[in-house]
Design a protein around this motif. Structure first.
Motif, PDB file in Angstrom:
ATOM      1  N   ALA A  85      59.548   5.380 -55.938  1.00  0.00           N
ATOM      2  CA  ALA A  85      58.415   6.043 -55.704  1.00  0.00           C
ATOM      3  C   ALA A  85      58.805   7.486 -55.525  1.00  0.00           C
ATOM      4  N   TYR A  86      60.080   7.776 -55.749  1.00  0.00           N
ATOM      5  CA  TYR A  86      60.578   9.081 -55.523  1.00  0.00           C
ATOM      6  C   TYR A  86      61.402   9.774 -56.521  1.00  0.00           C
ATOM      7  N   THR A  87      62.078  10.845 -56.440  1.00  0.00           N
ATOM      8  CA  THR A  87      62.703  11.526 -57.584  1.00  0.00           C
ATOM      9  C   THR A  87      64.094  10.769 -57.715  1.00  0.00           C
TER      10      THR A  87
ATOM     11  N   ASN B 124      69.203  13.911 -50.206  1.00  0.00           N
ATOM     12  CA  ASN B 124      68.761  14.994 -49.550  1.00  0.00           C
ATOM     13  C   ASN B 124      69.644  15.770 -48.968  1.00  0.00           C
TER      14      ASN B 124
ATOM     15  N   ILE C 113      68.612   7.960 -50.186  1.00  0.00           N
ATOM     16  CA  ILE C 113      67.360   9.179 -50.112  1.00  0.00           C
ATOM     17  C   ILE C 113      68.010  10.080 -49.108  1.00  0.00           C
TER      18      ILE C 113
ATOM     19  N   GLN D  23      59.873   2.344 -51.953  1.00  0.00           N
ATOM     20  CA  GLN D  23      58.851   3.636 -51.703  1.00  0.00           C
ATOM     21  C   GLN D  23      59.289   4.671 -50.819  1.00  0.00           C
ATOM     22  N   GLY D  24      60.479   4.460 -50.339  1.00  0.00           N
ATOM     23  CA  GLY D  24      61.093   5.633 -49.536  1.00  0.00           C
ATOM     24  C   GLY D  24      60.768   4.994 -48.155  1.00  0.00           C
TER      25      GLY D  24
END
Length: 473
Positions: free
Chosen positions: A83-85, A68, A64, A244-245
Motif C-alpha cells: 500500500a506504499y511506493t 525513506n 519503509i 499497509q505500512g
C-alpha cells in the motif's frame, strides 16, 4: 563484492547486506535500520535497493524507514500489492548493483509473493541465493501463514505451490550456490530448522527432506503440514503492517522513551490501563515487582514471547527495565509491532521501593527442595510449561503439560485452591507463566528454579521418555 549476514538471535532472523562498486542492497532488514545506514556511510556507498522476500509475519520489516532514509527502491516479487511506493519485480528480472546483478526468482508457497534473490557475480556466475522463508537450512517455510490473512489460500494449496517452486526454480540451480535463508533454528516460520545459518545448495539437496526428489506432491504436502502448531497470534497483524505500512521507528522511540517517576508511572498505569511489562531476569523479578506486572525477560526470546502472549499490538505498555536497557526494550518491542509503549519507570524498582509503593513477589524453590517435596508427596500439583514436543521427549511422571504458548487459552485447567508448582526447561518460561497467572488472580504458585534441567540433576524424580516421530521434531 561483499556479502554480510546480519543475524538477530532474538528473532532467529537473518538480514543481508550486499555491496559492489559503490552501491549496496539490503535484503529483509529489521525495523531498526540505523546499522545499515551507518554501514553504508562508513563504506562510502549508496543503498540502492531494499529487497523484500515476502510480507513477513514474525517481524515488522525496516524496508519503509530504510527507503525513506536513503532513497533506496523497495523491491517485492510478483503478485505483491503493498500500500506504499515500491517496485514489483517480474519473475526472472535482474537488478544491476555495482558490478553484480541480483535476479528475482518467484517462488510462491510460503506466501504467494515469496521470491528468492539470486546473486550473480562480476563474472556472470550464480554464486548465492537469498531464499527468505522459501528454503531454510534443513527445512522450508511453513505454508499455513498466508491463509490467516487471505482465507481462500488453504495450506494445502500453498504447500502444492511450494513443491512446484522448489522443483522448478530451486533444485535446478548449481550445487555450489550458497544458500542464505531468512531464519535459523528457533523461528516459528518452520518446524525443524538447523542451527546452521548457511550452506551450499548441493548439501541441502542431499540432506533437506523437502528437496527429496523421490517425494510425490501428495507426500510432500502431507510431510510439510504434519506437526505444525498454530502460529503466534501476532503473525497476521505483522503481515498487515508490512503490507499497509507503519509508523516510523523514530516516533515510536520518542513516545516510549518517557522517563516516569514512580508516582507518574502509577498514574499512567491507572489512566491508560497499560500493561506493565517487566523485562528483568526471572529470579530478580521474583524477589520484588509491581503487582500485576508481566515478566518476559530480555535475556530470552523476548520479542517472540511478547508476540505470543500479548494478543493486542495496540496495547499500551509501561516498562520496568534494568538501568540502560530502556531503548533496547522499546526497539525489540517495535520489531514485532508493539508500538504503544508509553514510558518506563525512571530509576527502576529501586525507585519504586524507595517511594514505599506496593510490591509483590514469587516464591521460588531450588530443584533439590522440590525433589525432596515431591518424593514425600507425589500427588503435588505440578505443571510443565514447556512445548509439547519437549514434554513428549522426557518429563516427570504424573506432571501435566501446559505449554506456555497456549496458557491464555487453558487457565481453567489450573486450580485456584491448591498450591501449584511450575517448571519449564531452565526457569525463563516458568516465571513468565507465573507472572501472567498472578495478574489473573492466581496466588498459590511456586516456581521451580532452574527448570527441568536442574530437576534431572537433582535425581530421585521419576521420569518418562518418549521418542517423537520425525515429523514432530
Amino acid at each position: 563484492m561483499k556479502v554480510e549476514q546480519i543475524y538477530t538471535g532474538c528473532l532467529a532472523e537473518a538480514a543481508y547486506y550486499i555491496e559492489s562498486n559503490g552501491e549496496a542492497a539490503v535484503i529483509d532488514p529489521l525495523r531498526d535500520t540505523k546499522a545499515y545506514v551507518e554501514r553504508a556511510k562508513k563504506e562510502g556507498v549508496d543503498i540502492k535497493y531494499v529487497f523484500e522476500t515476502h510480507f513477513h509475519a514474525d517481524f515488522v520489516s525496516g524496508h519503509i524507514d530504510l527507503s525513506n532514509a536513503t532513497g533506496a527502491t523497495i523491491v517485492f516479487g510478483p503478485t505483491a500489492k503493498p500500500a506504499y511506493t515500491a517496485y514489483v519485480a517480474k519473475d526472472g528480472e535482474e537488478f544491476q548493483l555495482g558490478n553484480v546483478k541480483i535476479k528475482a526468482i518467484h517462488t510462491p508457497g510460503h506466501t504467494m509473493e515469496s521470491t528468492c534473490f539470486l546473486l550473480i557475480d562480476e563474472n556472470g556466475k550464480e554464486t548465492a541465493i537469498f531464499t527468505g522463508d522459501t528454503l531454510f537450512i534443513g527445512d522450508v517455510g511453513r505454508p499455513d501463514l498466508a491463509q490467516h490473512v487471505i482465507s481462500d489460500l488453504t495450506e494445502e494449496k500453498l504447500a502444492g505451490h511450494l513443491y512446484d517452486s522448489l522443483r522448478t526454480k530451486i533444485i535446478p540451480l548449481a550445487n555450489d550456490i550458497i544458500v542464505y535463508p531468512g531464519h535459523g533454528a528457533g523461528s516459528a516460520c518452520g518446524k525443524k530448522m538447523s542451527k546452521e545459518t548457511t550452506d551450499t545448495l548441493g548439501n541441502q539437496k542431499l540432506f533437506n527432506y523437502a528437496l527429496n526428489l523421490n517425494l510425490t506432491k501428495e507426500q510432500f504436502i502431507k510431510e510439510i503440514l504434519t506437526g505444525l502448531v498454530p502460529p503466534p497470534a501476532y503473525f497476521p497483524q505483522n503481515v498487515l503492517m508490512n503490507i499497509q505500512g507503519y509508523e516510523s521507528l523514530e516516533d515510536v522511540m520518542q513516545r516510549g522513551s518517557q522517563a516516569l517517576t514512580p508516582a507518574a508511572f502509577e498514574a499512567a498505569a491507572n489512566e491508560t490501563e497499560a500493561l506493565i511489562l517487566d523485562v528483568r531476569e526471572a529470579q530478580t523479578f521474583a524477589k520484588g515487582f509491581i503487582p500485576n506486572a508481566i515478566n518476559i525477560g530480555l535475556d530470552g526470546q523476548f520479542a517472540s514471547w511478547v508476540g505470543t502472549l500479548i494478543p493486542d499490538l495496540k496495547q499500551p505498555i509501561l516498562l520496568v527495565t534494568e538501568a540502560g536497557k530502556e531503548e533496547e526494550t522499546i526497539t525489540r518491542l517495535a520489531r514485532v509491532g508493539y508500538d504503544k509503549c508509553v514510558g518506563y519507570l525512571q530509576g527502576g524498582m529501586a525507585a519504586w521501593q524507595a517511594a514505599g509503593l506496593e510490591l509483590d513477589s514469587v516464591t521460588s524453590i531450588s530443584a533439590q527442595t522440590f525433589s525432596d517435596l515431591f518424593t514425600e508427596n507425589p500427588s503435588l500439583t505440578v505443571f510443565d510449561v514447556r512445548k509439547k514436543s519437549e514434554y513428549d521427549a522426557e518429563h516427570m511422571v504424573g506432571v501435566e503439560n501446559l505449554p506456555l504458548d497456549f496458557l491464555n487459552d487453558h487457565m481453567a485447567q489450573i486450580p485456584s485452591d491448591k498450591t501449584c508448582y511450575i517448571h519449564c526447561a531452565g526457569g525463563y518460561r516458568s516465571m513468565i507463566a507465573i507472572s501472567i497467572l498472578k495478574a489473573r488472580g492466581f496466588d498459590n504458585l511456586v516456581d521451580v528454579a532452574g527448570g527441568f534441567a536442574a530437576l534431572k540433576n537433582a535425581g530421585k524424580l521419576p521420569l518418562t521418555e518418549y521418542v517423537c516421530p520425525s515429523t514432530l521434531l
